[in-house]
Design an enzyme around this catalytic site. Sequence first.
Site, short mmCIF file in Angstrom:
data_model
loop_
_atom_site.label_atom_id
_atom_site.label_comp_id
_atom_site.label_asym_id
_atom_site.label_seq_id
_atom_site.Cartn_x
_atom_site.Cartn_y
_atom_site.Cartn_z
N SER A 32 0.84 -1.21 0.00
CA SER A 32 0.00 0.00 0.00
C SER A 32 0.87 1.26 0.00
O SER A 32 0.59 2.23 -0.72
CB SER A 32 -0.90 0.02 1.24
OG SER A 32 -1.80 -1.04 1.20
N ASP A 325 -6.77 -7.92 4.68
CA ASP A 325 -6.01 -8.74 3.73
C ASP A 325 -5.45 -10.01 4.38
O ASP A 325 -4.88 -10.86 3.70
CB ASP A 325 -4.85 -7.93 3.16
CG ASP A 325 -5.34 -6.86 2.20
OD1 ASP A 325 -6.49 -6.96 1.72
OD2 ASP A 325 -4.58 -5.91 1.93
C1 S3P Z 1 -5.68 -1.27 0.17
C2 S3P Z 1 -6.90 -1.28 0.78
C3 S3P Z 1 -7.68 -2.51 1.02
C4 S3P Z 1 -6.81 -3.74 0.86
C5 S3P Z 1 -5.93 -3.68 -0.36
C6 S3P Z 1 -5.00 -2.50 -0.26
C7 S3P Z 1 -4.99 0.02 -0.03
O1 S3P Z 1 -8.71 -2.59 0.06
O2 S3P Z 1 -7.63 -4.89 0.81
O3 S3P Z 1 -5.16 -4.85 -0.48
O4 S3P Z 1 -3.77 0.02 -0.31
O5 S3P Z 1 -5.64 1.06 0.09
P1 S3P Z 1 -10.16 -1.93 0.32
O6 S3P Z 1 -10.02 -0.47 0.23
O7 S3P Z 1 -11.01 -2.47 -0.81
O8 S3P Z 1 -10.61 -2.41 1.65
#
Ligand code: S3P
Length: 442
Positions: A32, A325
């Site tokens: 992220s 995740d």
């Molecule tokens: C992420 C947010 C999450 C996560 C994804 C990465 C991000 O998704 O599941 O792997 O980097 O902002 P969601 O925003 O759909 O919950």
Amino acid sequence: MSFIQSSDNSITFVVLPSQSLLGHIRVPGDKSISHRSIMMGALAEGKTSITGFLEGEDTLATLKAFRELGVTIKGPENSKVEISGVGIHGLQAPSKPIYLGNSGTSMRILAGLFSGQSFDTTLIGDISLSKRPMKRVCDPLSKMGAVIETTDKGTPPLYIYGNRTLNGMNYDMSIASAQVKSSLLFAGLYAKGKTCITEPAPTRDHTEKMLAGFGYPVEKKDNCICIIGGGKLHSTEIDIPADISSAAFFMVGAAISQESEVILEHIGINPTRTGIINILKLMGAQIEVEELGTVGGELVGTIYVRSSQLHGIDIPKHLVPLAIDEFPALFIAAACAKGTTTLSGAEELRVKESDRIQVMADGLNTLGIKAQPTPDGIIIEGGKIKGGSVHSHGDHRCAMSFSMAALASQDTITVNDCANVATSFPGFLELASNAGLAIHTI
Ligand code: S3P
């Protein structure tokens, strides 16, 4: 012409029953934070240097997208990247659709960022990404004045029209999603006036933290985050910590196996990401966290995990977005725990890289564990993992989770469709086998 490109999912992991996980482990950089470092580095004025960048397919897709928009980016080399930022209004029109592979984070956040440009963009992805819901970003972005077309089902490709005037807005998110929040914050950089987003529950806050690190004022009050458009980002240096989501596989692997002890180094332990630690602790795991301080606004620490006697729990709902995740890995922990583990309030898992509730339930049932999917979660009866052949359905996190189950399995586990492990965790095979997992590919 089809815009969908398929990935080569022909890699199969074969994992023999394995005894223990041991050693010091440094997993790759946070996914992220890596995505956001490229996005903000590109929009900043001046040179941004990044260390600890994740050289995975997803983050490389984001990096390549900005090259296609005229940004000069050196690297990655040994996880180092240098970006010559072009300023908020310096991106150039791409000559072709931008391919984002498997990466939902890239597509959703870039939808917001590209809504504010003076040119049109088309975003495409692989088979999995082409099935993922995009209305969650397109609808609120259109309230700001963005014009984005999707398929009738609200899925990619996204056609994003340029030269629109965006206006700030107050938006109450219905889903707890950091991708939606971040997409709207990036659009907010280009909007007239103030954009305020209210979250139904806290989600990872890397965008807000990093915007502040680039000198962009962000207001935060309780669960509401506001920015005012029209400002500038100033280049900076970013040291990206190791990804707690990648460390999660080793945490679970060590907890479910005998005579194990792993020391996970330089992990990002931002409290919006540590649900995995809290849930494993509630299940009786022996985990200790040593905080080492803050790097670029992100808390970093060492995580120690030892063999544990796990027991089933009802997973508290407030922890769901903070471990979103990590559920595939947590389901393996639940399979090895004494008693029943129940998860609810996690319908989002059905629209990740795969339907993670169904994929994990099917695989666990194949491995001899009773796992009952529910619309928004799963009920898992702890038991003895037998071994067998399971399918990750091209989902990196399911593939790595099933692999770790071999640390508590009677027989070999074969995991099909594992090529996408490279999206988030290049080097997984080597790190896992060095730590004691008897894993190879065919
Ligand atoms: C992420 C947010 C999450 C996560 C994804 C990465 C991000 O998704 O599941 O792997 O980097 O902002 P969601 O925003 O759909 O919950």
